[in-house]
Design a protein around this motif. Structure first.
Motif, mmCIF file in Angstrom:
data_model
loop_
_atom_site.group_PDB
_atom_site.id
_atom_site.type_symbol
_atom_site.label_atom_id
_atom_site.label_comp_id
_atom_site.label_asym_id
_atom_site.label_seq_id
_atom_site.Cartn_x
_atom_site.Cartn_y
_atom_site.Cartn_z
ATOM 1 N N UNK A 223 9.681 90.372 -44.237
ATOM 2 C CA UNK A 223 10.378 89.186 -43.770
ATOM 3 C C UNK A 223 11.082 88.602 -44.988
ATOM 4 N N UNK A 224 11.782 87.481 -44.785
ATOM 5 C CA UNK A 224 12.622 86.954 -45.854
ATOM 6 C C UNK A 224 11.863 86.794 -47.173
ATOM 7 N N UNK A 225 10.642 86.292 -47.065
ATOM 8 C CA UNK A 225 9.844 85.994 -48.246
ATOM 9 C C UNK A 225 9.479 87.256 -49.043
ATOM 10 N N UNK A 226 8.964 88.265 -48.332
ATOM 11 C CA UNK A 226 8.532 89.487 -49.029
ATOM 12 C C UNK A 226 9.742 90.219 -49.604
ATOM 13 N N UNK A 227 10.822 90.228 -48.857
ATOM 14 C CA UNK A 227 12.017 90.936 -49.325
ATOM 15 C C UNK A 227 12.641 90.219 -50.516
ATOM 16 N N UNK A 228 12.716 88.892 -50.442
ATOM 17 C CA UNK A 228 13.334 88.159 -51.555
ATOM 18 C C UNK A 228 12.501 88.313 -52.825
ATOM 19 N N UNK A 229 11.187 88.376 -52.668
ATOM 20 C CA UNK A 229 10.322 88.570 -53.841
ATOM 21 C C UNK A 229 10.595 89.928 -54.500
ATOM 22 N N UNK A 230 10.759 90.960 -53.668
ATOM 23 C CA UNK A 230 11.052 92.299 -54.204
ATOM 24 C C UNK A 230 12.414 92.308 -54.905
ATOM 25 N N UNK A 231 13.388 91.634 -54.326
ATOM 26 C CA UNK A 231 14.715 91.571 -54.951
ATOM 27 C C UNK A 231 14.632 90.813 -56.275
ATOM 28 N N UNK A 232 13.871 89.724 -56.276
ATOM 29 C CA UNK A 232 13.771 88.929 -57.511
ATOM 30 C C UNK A 232 13.123 89.727 -58.640
ATOM 31 N N UNK A 233 12.134 90.555 -58.298
ATOM 32 C CA UNK A 233 11.532 91.396 -59.337
ATOM 33 C C UNK A 233 12.576 92.327 -59.945
ATOM 34 N N UNK A 234 13.443 92.855 -59.091
ATOM 35 C CA UNK A 234 14.530 93.709 -59.591
ATOM 36 C C UNK A 234 15.498 92.899 -60.451
ATOM 37 N N UNK A 235 15.779 91.668 -60.029
ATOM 38 C CA UNK A 235 16.664 90.806 -60.814
ATOM 39 C C UNK A 235 16.114 90.589 -62.223
ATOM 40 N N UNK A 236 14.804 90.363 -62.293
ATOM 41 C CA UNK A 236 14.188 90.019 -63.583
ATOM 42 C C UNK A 236 14.176 91.198 -64.550
ATOM 43 N N UNK A 237 14.300 92.408 -64.017
ATOM 44 C CA UNK A 237 14.461 93.568 -64.898
ATOM 45 C C UNK A 237 15.927 93.764 -65.279
ATOM 46 N N UNK A 238 16.817 93.553 -64.296
ATOM 47 C CA UNK A 238 18.224 93.923 -64.504
ATOM 48 C C UNK A 238 18.977 92.926 -65.395
ATOM 49 N N UNK A 239 18.736 91.629 -65.203
ATOM 50 C CA UNK A 239 19.560 90.645 -65.930
ATOM 51 C C UNK A 239 19.356 90.743 -67.449
ATOM 52 N N UNK A 240 18.100 90.847 -67.919
ATOM 53 C CA UNK A 240 17.936 91.006 -69.375
ATOM 54 C C UNK A 240 18.611 92.263 -69.921
ATOM 55 N N UNK A 241 18.627 93.346 -69.132
ATOM 56 C CA UNK A 241 19.297 94.563 -69.591
ATOM 57 C C UNK A 241 20.797 94.323 -69.758
ATOM 58 N N UNK A 242 21.400 93.691 -68.756
ATOM 59 C CA UNK A 242 22.848 93.469 -68.808
ATOM 60 C C UNK A 242 23.198 92.483 -69.934
ATOM 61 N N UNK A 243 22.395 91.442 -70.090
ATOM 62 C CA UNK A 243 22.651 90.481 -71.173
ATOM 63 C C UNK A 243 22.484 91.173 -72.526
ATOM 64 N N UNK A 244 21.556 92.129 -72.604
ATOM 65 C CA UNK A 244 21.399 92.879 -73.846
ATOM 66 C C UNK A 244 22.674 93.668 -74.177
ATOM 67 N N UNK A 245 23.277 94.265 -73.163
ATOM 68 C CA UNK A 245 24.530 95.001 -73.416
ATOM 69 C C UNK A 245 25.591 94.068 -73.974
ATOM 70 N N UNK A 246 25.641 92.842 -73.443
ATOM 71 C CA UNK A 246 26.584 91.855 -73.971
ATOM 72 C C UNK A 246 26.223 91.516 -75.420
ATOM 73 N N UNK A 247 24.948 91.251 -75.643
ATOM 74 C CA UNK A 247 24.514 90.810 -76.977
ATOM 75 C C UNK A 247 24.754 91.907 -78.011
ATOM 76 N N UNK A 248 24.669 93.146 -77.572
ATOM 77 C CA UNK A 248 24.913 94.272 -78.475
ATOM 78 C C UNK A 248 26.395 94.635 -78.526
ATOM 79 N N UNK A 249 27.209 93.806 -77.911
ATOM 80 C CA UNK A 249 28.671 93.979 -77.907
ATOM 81 C C UNK A 249 29.074 95.340 -77.359
ATOM 82 N N UNK A 250 28.418 95.730 -76.289
ATOM 83 C CA UNK A 250 28.698 97.022 -75.652
ATOM 84 C C UNK A 250 29.392 96.864 -74.308
ATOM 85 N N UNK A 251 29.418 95.644 -73.770
ATOM 86 C CA UNK A 251 29.890 95.403 -72.402
ATOM 87 C C UNK A 251 31.032 94.391 -72.416
ATOM 88 N N UNK A 252 32.174 94.821 -71.863
ATOM 89 C CA UNK A 252 33.346 93.948 -71.855
ATOM 90 C C UNK A 252 34.091 94.062 -70.537
#
Ligand code: GAR
Length: 210
Positions: A162-191
């Motif tokens: 249901x909305x709650x269980x699915x949103x929790x699973x998506x948020x876990x994915x968000x918490x892995x993905x956003x730091x990775x993408x910000x790291x690419x920016x911080x390492x000046x690899x992503x433009x």
């Protein structure tokens, strides 16, 4: 190091993932300001606990989106952030803001864009009977949830979700993905270039990295 400004409206769990990545995973960035449009955003407490500077600019104190956006630009521009990170920021931005930080403005959205721009994405994925859902990170342009995709993380939709269980699973994915993408920016690899999203030496496909 790479300077970030993080914009929030809510609980700030994605902000927390960035704080944790900086503190514990060597993400080479610093958060110079956490800016919220709501004084009651839970993420402000997370920011203060981490010793970060915070500011609140309440959209209700402005009688146009442009005036609100200009106030945010006025607060952020002196910091000259290398990347502005929208992390659960729930206001529609106008060109006043987007143009001020074009090419360095990131958003995370809780769907596999271009599916489900806007609100209630988990409910919409469930109602559609999708077997896959997920999150997307993109450069922000003037089109709502429409900017060039950088990366997407799919998650399964399970039979009894249901909305709650699915949103929790998506948020876990968000918490892995956003730091990775910000790291690419911080390492000046992503433009964002005239030809599209560039990561290292390659131009990413329209879906971003999946
Ligand atoms: C996140 O799931 C993010 O993808 C979503 O809000 C949540 C914020 O959670 N963003 C949007 O819906 C943007 N339109 P958080 O405050 O715990 O990071």
């Amino acid at each position: 190091s790479h300077s970030l400004a993080v914009l929030i409206s809510g609980s700030g769990s994605n902000l927390q993932a960035l704080i944790d990545a900086i503190e514990h995973q060597g993400l080479p960035a610093r958060i110079d300001l956490v800016l919220s449009n709501r004084a009651d955003a839970g993420g402000l407490a997370r920011a203060k606990s981490a010793g970060l500077a915070t500011a609140v600019i309440d959209h209700r104190d402005h009688d146009s989106r442009e005036s609100f956006d200009q106030a945010m630009v006025d607060r952020l521009a002196p910091l000259a952030p290398d990347t502005v990170v929208l992390a659960g920021f729930m206001r529609i931005l106008t060109p006043v803001f987007v143009r001020a930080f074009s090419d360095r403005l990131l958003n995370i959205h809780p769907s596999l864009l271009p599916k489900y721009p806007g609100l209630h994405t988990h409910r919409r994925a469930l109602d559609a009977g999708d077997s896959q859902h997920g999150c997307s990170i993109h450069f922000v342009t003037e089109e709502l949830d429409g900017g060039p995709l950088i990366a997407q993380a799919p998650v399964p939709v399970l039979p009894n979700d249901h909305e709650e269980t699915l949103s929790k699973r998506v948020q876990q994915a968000e918490h892995r993905l956003y730091p990775d993408v910000v790291r690419w920016r911080a390492e000046r690899r992503l433009f964002l270039t005239a030809n599209g999203v560039q990561l290292d030496d390659r131009l990413l496909p329209p879906t971003g990295l999946v």
